[in-house]
Design a protein around this motif. Structure first.
Motif, PDB file in Angstrom:
ATOM      1  N   GLU A 182       0.832  -1.207   0.000  1.00 58.65           N
ATOM      2  CA  GLU A 182       0.000   0.000   0.000  1.00 58.65           C
ATOM      3  C   GLU A 182       0.867   1.258   0.000  1.00 58.65           C
ATOM      4  O   GLU A 182       0.513   2.270  -0.613  1.00 58.65           O
ATOM      5  CB  GLU A 182      -0.907   0.000   1.234  1.00 58.65           C
ATOM      6  CG  GLU A 182      -1.774   1.238   1.396  1.00 58.65           C
ATOM      7  CD  GLU A 182      -2.840   1.370   0.315  1.00 58.65           C
ATOM      8  OE1 GLU A 182      -3.316   2.509   0.094  1.00 58.65           O
ATOM      9  OE2 GLU A 182      -3.196   0.346  -0.308  1.00 58.65           O
ATOM     10  N   GLY A 212       3.652   1.577  -1.478  1.00 57.02           N
ATOM     11  CA  GLY A 212       4.493   1.621  -2.671  1.00 57.02           C
ATOM     12  C   GLY A 212       5.950   1.315  -2.369  1.00 57.02           C
ATOM     13  O   GLY A 212       6.855   1.866  -2.991  1.00 57.02           O
ATOM     14  N   TYR A 213       6.184   0.407  -1.415  1.00 57.21           N
ATOM     15  CA  TYR A 213       7.535  -0.019  -1.030  1.00 57.21           C
ATOM     16  C   TYR A 213       8.405   1.157  -0.569  1.00 57.21           C
ATOM     17  O   TYR A 213       9.617   1.112  -0.658  1.00 57.21           O
ATOM     18  CB  TYR A 213       8.206  -0.789  -2.174  1.00 57.21           C
ATOM     19  CG  TYR A 213       7.559  -2.133  -2.424  1.00 57.21           C
ATOM     20  CD1 TYR A 213       8.066  -3.285  -1.847  1.00 57.21           C
ATOM     21  CD2 TYR A 213       6.405  -2.239  -3.211  1.00 57.21           C
ATOM     22  CE1 TYR A 213       7.451  -4.523  -2.050  1.00 57.21           C
ATOM     23  CE2 TYR A 213       5.784  -3.466  -3.414  1.00 57.21           C
ATOM     24  CZ  TYR A 213       6.310  -4.602  -2.827  1.00 57.21           C
ATOM     25  OH  TYR A 213       5.693  -5.819  -3.027  1.00 57.21           O
ATOM     26  N   ASN A 214       7.748   2.185  -0.073  1.00 60.05           N
ATOM     27  CA  ASN A 214       8.459   3.355   0.453  1.00 60.05           C
ATOM     28  C   ASN A 214       8.160   3.468   1.940  1.00 60.05           C
ATOM     29  O   ASN A 214       7.014   3.731   2.338  1.00 60.05           O
ATOM     30  CB  ASN A 214       8.035   4.637  -0.265  1.00 60.05           C
ATOM     31  CG  ASN A 214       8.870   5.840   0.139  1.00 60.05           C
ATOM     32  OD1 ASN A 214       9.568   5.816   1.149  1.00 60.05           O
ATOM     33  ND2 ASN A 214       8.800   6.900  -0.651  1.00 60.05           N
ATOM     34  N   THR A 260       6.803   3.585  -9.778  1.00 58.21           N
ATOM     35  CA  THR A 260       5.454   3.740 -10.325  1.00 58.21           C
ATOM     36  C   THR A 260       4.991   5.189 -10.215  1.00 58.21           C
ATOM     37  O   THR A 260       4.076   5.608 -10.898  1.00 58.21           O
ATOM     38  CB  THR A 260       4.454   2.835  -9.591  1.00 58.21           C
ATOM     39  OG1 THR A 260       4.426   3.174  -8.189  1.00 58.21           O
ATOM     40  CG2 THR A 260       4.834   1.370  -9.754  1.00 58.21           C
ATOM     41  N   TYR A 261       5.633   5.944  -9.299  1.00 58.59           N
ATOM     42  CA  TYR A 261       5.384   7.385  -9.185  1.00 58.59           C
ATOM     43  C   TYR A 261       6.668   8.037  -8.715  1.00 58.59           C
ATOM     44  O   TYR A 261       7.284   7.601  -7.737  1.00 58.59           O
ATOM     45  CB  TYR A 261       4.265   7.686  -8.191  1.00 58.59           C
ATOM     46  CG  TYR A 261       4.177   9.154  -7.832  1.00 58.59           C
ATOM     47  CD1 TYR A 261       3.790  10.104  -8.783  1.00 58.59           C
ATOM     48  CD2 TYR A 261       4.508   9.600  -6.556  1.00 58.59           C
ATOM     49  CE1 TYR A 261       3.741  11.453  -8.461  1.00 58.59           C
ATOM     50  CE2 TYR A 261       4.450  10.942  -6.230  1.00 58.59           C
ATOM     51  CZ  TYR A 261       4.076  11.868  -7.179  1.00 58.59           C
ATOM     52  OH  TYR A 261       4.033  13.194  -6.867  1.00 58.59           O
ATOM     53  N   LYS A 269       6.883   6.116  -5.226  1.00 60.24           N
ATOM     54  CA  LYS A 269       6.289   4.783  -5.045  1.00 60.24           C
ATOM     55  C   LYS A 269       6.922   3.800  -6.029  1.00 60.24           C
ATOM     56  O   LYS A 269       7.327   4.188  -7.130  1.00 60.24           O
ATOM     57  CB  LYS A 269       4.773   4.837  -5.221  1.00 60.24           C
ATOM     58  CG  LYS A 269       4.062   5.539  -4.094  1.00 60.24           C
ATOM     59  CD  LYS A 269       2.553   5.289  -4.150  1.00 60.24           C
ATOM     60  CE  LYS A 269       1.851   5.841  -2.917  1.00 60.24           C
ATOM     61  NZ  LYS A 269       0.411   5.492  -2.878  1.00 60.24           N
ATOM     62  N   GLU A 294       7.272  -0.656  -7.337  1.00 57.06           N
ATOM     63  CA  GLU A 294       6.757  -2.014  -7.376  1.00 57.06           C
ATOM     64  C   GLU A 294       7.917  -2.932  -7.762  1.00 57.06           C
ATOM     65  O   GLU A 294       8.913  -2.485  -8.352  1.00 57.06           O
ATOM     66  CB  GLU A 294       5.610  -2.142  -8.386  1.00 57.06           C
ATOM     67  CG  GLU A 294       6.024  -1.940  -9.836  1.00 57.06           C
ATOM     68  CD  GLU A 294       4.845  -2.042 -10.792  1.00 57.06           C
ATOM     69  OE1 GLU A 294       3.699  -2.072 -10.308  1.00 57.06           O
ATOM     70  OE2 GLU A 294       5.086  -2.090 -12.004  1.00 57.06           O
TER      71      GLU A 294
END
Length: 462
Positions: A34, A36-38, A444-445, A456, A458
């Protein structure tokens, strides 16, 4: 401090506790996806041990909390401002102080005052917000730190030192008149919390004097740097942390301070200087960006807590225990065979992500992937300090690929016990044993500025 010979304990006792939430591995896996791996985007209530940063998340003392009740919240001329100003001069040497909401407020104001378009600002390795403010003001940052700083395995005791030859080469290339100031950080964050020696700082001072260039001090972790000078540099073993801190500051012309670190408060910072013309310009700009020059984005109660925190931050027993806990965690990881940045730094232990995840290319952000994996394993939140933090070239749009691809395990001051450090070390060991299962990441962002805060990701499949 000789940790190998006898046990030691923190120089304080616990008066209040904050319960921590325990989550399951499946809950943490869902949370990191959720986010974004951040790890910056994780809700703090879902974090068990939070080693994301030491900025503003330390524990204040009973004296600081008592001082909060003496806050003078007058809009102009707060009594707490004068107490804070006097503490800055007494302990740090600077004649003039302008409060800011935190360190980057001071960076912004100083950059606008001193930098002209086309300037170059050399420093002992970049810091993210510092470099960005310099660039937004029209300057180009140039790294002049010693080569040893880029080698995580090197045991060089003062990796924060400036290579004077690099500084001289820059001046010859662009002209000293294009260098408004040299920016020196004490205990260089991006190098692994590594100190600059007093002898090297004196060399930089002499170079600046010879070339009519100002010397600006990022003093966020000056007390930690003073501890390493006391322990490692000839002639300082019998000097107090307070004396060494003053000597460090007295060699510089101006300073930016994020008080949320060494000065033991949850919010606040300042810009300090000795030149009255710079002070006048700073007072003009602080009104635009922060607030009146006697509060600058800080409440009176926070200035009071800061004044008290300054006095506590230079006490020898405090800083010895603070750095000692970092050393405890670092030595425990080294005994487990975990590759970390050597020597162990002052505020954090830095994992060598490229050594732990050699199968992940740097353009797939191994440090970011490792930070996410540590959270999933035990709810320990840490942060990336590698290619994601380094950002992109303005000219080419290509990712910067720093030699150091690190994960920072940052210890808040006076917050966690040695038992928490044991949990962290065991988690790192488990994750390292399963390293081959960790996948690289892709954006992704990607925000325009300081992408490590809000970007973010993935997993890269295949």
């Amino acid at each position: 401090m000789t940790l190998q010979n006898r046990s030691w304990a923190e120089p304080y006792k616990i008066k209040m506790v904050e319960p921590l939430k325990m989550t399951t591995e499946s809950e943490r896996q869902a949370a990191i996806v959720e986010a974004g791996y951040n790890t910056f985007l994780l809700p703090s209530e879902d974090v068990y041990i939070d080693l994301l940063t030491d900025s503003g998340c330390g524990a204040m003392s009973d004296r600081q909390w008592a001082g909060m009740m003496a806050g003078d919240e007058a809009y102009a001329g707060s009594a707490n401002f004068y107490k804070m100003r006097d503490a800055v001069e007494e302990y740090y040497s600077y004649k003039y102080t302008v409060p800011t909401h935190q360190g980057r407020g001071a960076e912004n104001i100083l950059s606008q005052i001193l930098i002209a378009d086309g300037n170059y600002v050399p420093g002992n390795m970049y810091f993210t917000t510092t470099r960005l403010h310099q660039e937004l003001a029209g300057a180009t940052f140039v790294d002049v730190i010693v080569d040893e700083a880029h080698d995580p395995a090197s045991d060089y005791p003062f990796k924060g030192n400036v290579d004077i030859a690099k500084l001289e080469a820059l001046a010859k290339e662009v002209g000293a008149d294009k260098i408004p100031y040299v920016c020196i950080a004490t205990c260089v964050n991006m190098a692994g919390g590594q100190p600059i020696s007093m002898a090297n700082l004196k060399e930089v001072r002499a170079w600046c004097d010879a070339n009519n260039v100002l010397l600006v001090h990022d003093m966020t972790r000056v007390a930690e740097n003073a501890f390493f000078i006391q322990q490692r540099e000839d002639g300082y073993r019998d000097k107090s942390i307070r004396e060494i801190v003053y000597e460090l500051c007295d060699l510089t012309d101006a300073a930016t301070m994020s008080s949320k670190k060494d000065a033991l408060v949850n919010i606040g910072g300042f810009l300090a200087m000795n030149d009255d013309s710079i002070y006048e310009k700073a007072c003009n700009l602080v009104v635009v960006y922060e607030g009146l020059h006697t509060y600058g984005g800080m409440a009176g109660r926070d200035m009071e807590a800061l004044a008290i925190g300054i006095t506590e931050s230079v006490q020898d027993d405090h800083i010895s225990a603070r750095v000692g806990q970092v050393e405890y965690l670092g030595n425990k990881l080294k005994m487990m065979g975990v590759p970390i940045v050597n020597p162990i730094g002052g505020h954090a232990v830095f994992l060598d992500a490229r050594a732990i995840l050699p199968h992940i290319p740097q353009d797939q952000f191994p440090a970011q992937a490792l930070a996410a994996a540590l959270y999933v394993d035990a709810g320990v939140r840490v942060m990336e300090r590698g290619a994601v933090s380094a950002g992109r070239s303005k000219e080419t749009g290509e990712n910067f690929m720093p030699k150091l691809e690190l994960v920072r395990l940052t210890l808040p001051r006076r917050v966690y016990t040695q038992a928490h450090m044991d949990v962290v070390a065991e988690s790192v060991e488990r994750v390292m044993k399963q390293a081959s299962e960790i996948k690289g990441l892709k954006f992704t962002y990607e925000p325009e500025y300081l992408r490590f805060f809000r970007g973010k990701f993935e997993p890269v499949e295949g």
